[in-house]
Every structure is written in C-alpha cells, then in structure tokens.
Design a protein around this motif. Sequence first.
Motif, PDB file in Angstrom:
ATOM      1  N   ILE A 121       0.838  -1.200   0.000  1.00  0.00           N
ATOM      2  CA  ILE A 121       0.000   0.000   0.000  1.00  0.00           C
ATOM      3  C   ILE A 121       0.872   1.249   0.000  1.00  0.00           C
ATOM      4  O   ILE A 121       0.622   2.213  -0.731  1.00  0.00           O
ATOM      5  N   ASN A 122       1.929   1.219   0.788  1.00  0.00           N
ATOM      6  CA  ASN A 122       2.830   2.368   0.846  1.00  0.00           C
ATOM      7  C   ASN A 122       3.587   2.551  -0.452  1.00  0.00           C
ATOM      8  O   ASN A 122       3.731   3.671  -0.967  1.00  0.00           O
ATOM      9  N   ASP A 123       4.078   1.450  -1.026  1.00  0.00           N
ATOM     10  CA  ASP A 123       4.857   1.533  -2.269  1.00  0.00           C
ATOM     11  C   ASP A 123       4.000   2.004  -3.445  1.00  0.00           C
ATOM     12  O   ASP A 123       4.431   2.836  -4.249  1.00  0.00           O
ATOM     13  N   LYS A 124       2.784   1.461  -3.565  1.00  0.00           N
ATOM     14  CA  LYS A 124       1.945   1.743  -4.736  1.00  0.00           C
ATOM     15  C   LYS A 124       1.130   3.022  -4.593  1.00  0.00           C
ATOM     16  O   LYS A 124       0.846   3.702  -5.590  1.00  0.00           O
ATOM     17  N   LEU A 125       0.719   3.343  -3.356  1.00  0.00           N
ATOM     18  CA  LEU A 125      -0.217   4.452  -3.167  1.00  0.00           C
ATOM     19  C   LEU A 125       0.332   5.572  -2.297  1.00  0.00           C
ATOM     20  O   LEU A 125      -0.336   6.600  -2.128  1.00  0.00           O
ATOM     21  N   ASN A 126       1.527   5.364  -1.740  1.00  0.00           N
ATOM     22  CA  ASN A 126       2.150   6.377  -0.879  1.00  0.00           C
ATOM     23  C   ASN A 126       1.240   6.755   0.288  1.00  0.00           C
ATOM     24  O   ASN A 126       1.091   7.925   0.626  1.00  0.00           O
ATOM     25  N   LEU A 127       0.639   5.746   0.897  1.00  0.00           N
ATOM     26  CA  LEU A 127      -0.227   5.932   2.056  1.00  0.00           C
ATOM     27  C   LEU A 127       0.149   4.904   3.120  1.00  0.00           C
ATOM     28  O   LEU A 127       0.627   3.819   2.802  1.00  0.00           O
ATOM     29  N   ASN A 128      -0.111   5.251   4.370  1.00  0.00           N
ATOM     30  CA  ASN A 128       0.193   4.351   5.472  1.00  0.00           C
ATOM     31  C   ASN A 128      -1.054   3.617   5.959  1.00  0.00           C
ATOM     32  O   ASN A 128      -2.141   4.179   5.996  1.00  0.00           O
ATOM     33  N   ALA A 129      -0.843   2.364   6.349  1.00  0.00           N
ATOM     34  CA  ALA A 129      -1.912   1.543   6.909  1.00  0.00           C
ATOM     35  C   ALA A 129      -1.421   0.904   8.196  1.00  0.00           C
ATOM     36  O   ALA A 129      -0.228   0.687   8.384  1.00  0.00           O
ATOM     37  N   SER A 130      -2.352   0.623   9.087  1.00  0.00           N
ATOM     38  CA  SER A 130      -2.049  -0.123  10.305  1.00  0.00           C
ATOM     39  C   SER A 130      -2.838  -1.420  10.299  1.00  0.00           C
ATOM     40  O   SER A 130      -3.876  -1.515   9.639  1.00  0.00           O
ATOM     41  N   ALA A 131      -2.349  -2.417  11.031  1.00  0.00           N
ATOM     42  CA  ALA A 131      -3.001  -3.727  11.016  1.00  0.00           C
ATOM     43  C   ALA A 131      -3.053  -4.330  12.407  1.00  0.00           C
ATOM     44  O   ALA A 131      -2.188  -4.063  13.251  1.00  0.00           O
ATOM     45  N   GLY A 132      -4.079  -5.125  12.634  1.00  0.00           N
ATOM     46  CA  GLY A 132      -4.191  -5.918  13.851  1.00  0.00           C
ATOM     47  C   GLY A 132      -4.328  -7.377  13.475  1.00  0.00           C
ATOM     48  O   GLY A 132      -5.038  -7.708  12.515  1.00  0.00           O
ATOM     49  N   ILE A 146      -3.589  -0.467  18.367  1.00  0.00           N
ATOM     50  CA  ILE A 146      -2.532  -0.415  19.385  1.00  0.00           C
ATOM     51  C   ILE A 146      -1.330   0.396  18.927  1.00  0.00           C
ATOM     52  O   ILE A 146      -0.808   1.226  19.673  1.00  0.00           O
ATOM     53  N   ASN A 147      -0.876   0.170  17.687  1.00  0.00           N
ATOM     54  CA  ASN A 147       0.343   0.825  17.211  1.00  0.00           C
ATOM     55  C   ASN A 147       0.085   1.799  16.059  1.00  0.00           C
ATOM     56  O   ASN A 147       0.946   2.006  15.208  1.00  0.00           O
ATOM     57  N   LYS A 148      -1.103   2.375  16.014  1.00  0.00           N
ATOM     58  CA  LYS A 148      -1.372   3.431  15.039  1.00  0.00           C
ATOM     59  C   LYS A 148      -0.584   4.691  15.406  1.00  0.00           C
ATOM     60  O   LYS A 148      -0.402   4.971  16.595  1.00  0.00           O
ATOM     61  N   PRO A 149      -0.142   5.461  14.374  1.00  0.00           N
ATOM     62  CA  PRO A 149      -0.257   5.182  12.940  1.00  0.00           C
ATOM     63  C   PRO A 149       0.917   4.370  12.409  1.00  0.00           C
ATOM     64  O   PRO A 149       1.970   4.310  13.028  1.00  0.00           O
ATOM     65  N   ASN A 150       0.699   3.772  11.243  1.00  0.00           N
ATOM     66  CA  ASN A 150       1.739   3.069  10.486  1.00  0.00           C
ATOM     67  C   ASN A 150       2.422   1.983  11.310  1.00  0.00           C
ATOM     68  O   ASN A 150       3.643   1.903  11.381  1.00  0.00           O
ATOM     69  N   GLY A 151       1.611   1.140  11.945  1.00  0.00           N
ATOM     70  CA  GLY A 151       2.170   0.039  12.726  1.00  0.00           C
ATOM     71  C   GLY A 151       1.232  -1.144  12.738  1.00  0.00           C
ATOM     72  O   GLY A 151       0.167  -1.125  12.115  1.00  0.00           O
ATOM     73  N   GLN A 152       1.623  -2.186  13.405  1.00  0.00           N
ATOM     74  CA  GLN A 152       0.759  -3.350  13.539  1.00  0.00           C
ATOM     75  C   GLN A 152       1.032  -4.027  14.871  1.00  0.00           C
ATOM     76  O   GLN A 152       2.068  -3.816  15.491  1.00  0.00           O
TER      77      GLN A 152
END
Length: 346
Positions: A121-132, A146-152
């Motif tokens: 997502i970061n490479d193609k769209l230059n946006l950050n995502a977080s995941a659980g 828990i680890n927003k932003p840009n974390g998991q």
Amino acid sequence: MDAFFASIEQRDFPHLRGKPVAVGGSRERGVVAAASYEARKFGVKSAMPSALAYRKCPQIIFTRPRFHVYKDVSVQIKKIFYEYTDLVEPLSLDEAYLDVTENKKGIQSATQIALEIREKINDKLNLNASAGISYNKFLAKTASDINKPNGQAIILPEEAEAFLEQLPIERFYGIGNVTADKMKKLGIYKGKDLKNWPIEHLNDTFGSTGKYYFHIVRGIDNRKVKAHRERKSIGAERTFSKDIADVQKMREHLLKIADILWDRILKSNKSGKTITVKIKQHDFEMHTKSRTYATLIKNKSFLTEESLTLLEELNPQTFNVRLLGISISNLGEPGTENESEQLKLF
C-alpha cells in the motif's frame, strides 16, 4: 488506513503536509469527516462539529472532501487484499477484515502477510496503513489500534484474556462513549471489572448487548469474515451553509435530493419498499419519518411525491434545518418480486 481522507489530501497537495487538516466542514459550520494526525494532537476528531474543531485548533486547514478520489483509492487497496485472500469483508472505504487462514501465497505467518500488505500500500499508493492480527474479528480490530499510525500488533490466543483484563473499557470495540460513561458509573473501568459481572446482570443492565460484552471480555467472537456484505439502503442528503426555516425552500431542496437519489437507484439496479425522510436541526437533533409500501418503488415521481408527503408529516415549519435527506431501504432488484395484483372483490 491511517487518517484515510486527510492522508490522501496531504499526499496529493504538498502544501498540506505536516499541517493540521480537517476534511469536510468549514470554520463556521459542518462536520469533520476526517482529521490528520497533526489535527488530532489538538483533540480534533471525525464527526466533530467544525466550529468546535476550529476552537480547538485555530490553525486548522479545512478542505472539501473528494469522495470519488477516496473511492478510487479504496478500490486499489482492495485489489492488494485480493492478492492474498478472497475472504475480505469491507467495513468502510478504509477498513476491512481479512481471513488469511488459507491464503493465495501459502504464507504461514499472518503477521508477515499484514506487513507485506502494508508495504505494498505504501509503495503503490504512498499511504500508510495499520493492522491488527489475532484469532477473531474483535481482537484483530482491537489490535489494529494499538500501534497506530503506520504500525501493527498481534494478540496471541494465550495472551488475549490477560490483555483484555487490563484494557480500558472505552477502548473495547463496540463500546461507545455513552456506554463507557455508564459503565464507569457502575465501577467498570477496565476489562477485569467487566469480567466480574455475571451475564444475567449484564443483560439486565445493557439489554441484548450484555451477552456481547460478556463474551468479548473473554476473547470470544465466533463471527466469520463475510466476503460479501449486502447493501441495506441507498440515500442522498444535503447539509446547508445556513439553516433553513422556510418550508418552500425545504421542498425545493428535497426535490433536488430526490433527483440525486433516483440517479443512485438507477445506477445500483436496486430499489426499495421503504422511504425515509430525515431532518437534522441546527442543534444536530435528528427527526425522521418513514413509510413502507407493498411493492418496490418503480418511478421517480412516486419517490418525489411520497418524500414531500413525509416532509409535511414532520411539521417542517417547526424546525431550523441544517440537513435534509432521503433514503430507501428494504432493497430488492426490480423484476424479482411477485408483481401479481391481489384479486379485486368488486
């Protein structure tokens, strides 16, 4: 996604980067649809009245939403999800559940899958995502914050109950501010406090959601990821820059809203049996009026006339209106219902 709408605006317009940004509304009125992390430091949140956001952060920059752009980006993000699994359940434009138990790439680690998706997502769209990551939907959703932003973050099965016992009650997904305040008055501040309540007492105090609270504090959530979510309603609405008290102007605006709604109905190839008209007052109090019909709504004139009737039944002359809206529900596809008329007895 992290501050999805605001992050797209900052990505596309360099002069907004590093600055407090609110998507939607204006300095005087409206509602914040999304706030950048720079704005959140001042206490600005989504769904907050814009005037309050400005008081909290006088240097905030308001920008108009570009929903067509957000939808296009959302489609691109979902394409990345589908590279890994077809079991994708969107919650909104910027959030989804993924079941990766059996994934297309044969990766054995759910944590590794989340990391790869975020990197793409970061490479193609230059946006950050977080995941659980966890073993059920509730815990995965909880972990994603828990680890927003840009974390998991990951919650393992053997860690779940101990983690939930220490979690502040307002951070439980599904417990909003009003319920959290009610719980605190009852001495429930953390998961361990909630866990002490028998299910019977929870049901007596919180109704049908008591059972949900009883289970989630124990890490129990048996809901499956649903790959397809059926649309429940189609609607259109307009927020006005100045409150409207003139009933004739309300009618004129309602006609325009009905035109927009009918276009959306045609594009969706669906219709509905229930029409709802809503009014939001200057103080954000909401009033609605609905009517359900025997068959699907098949033409715009019927939709318009019935919407105007429902507006009249709301006694609009008693309101200062900031928002008008129309929606249809009880959806179905034209031609799929039983169209036979009842036998006339005369």
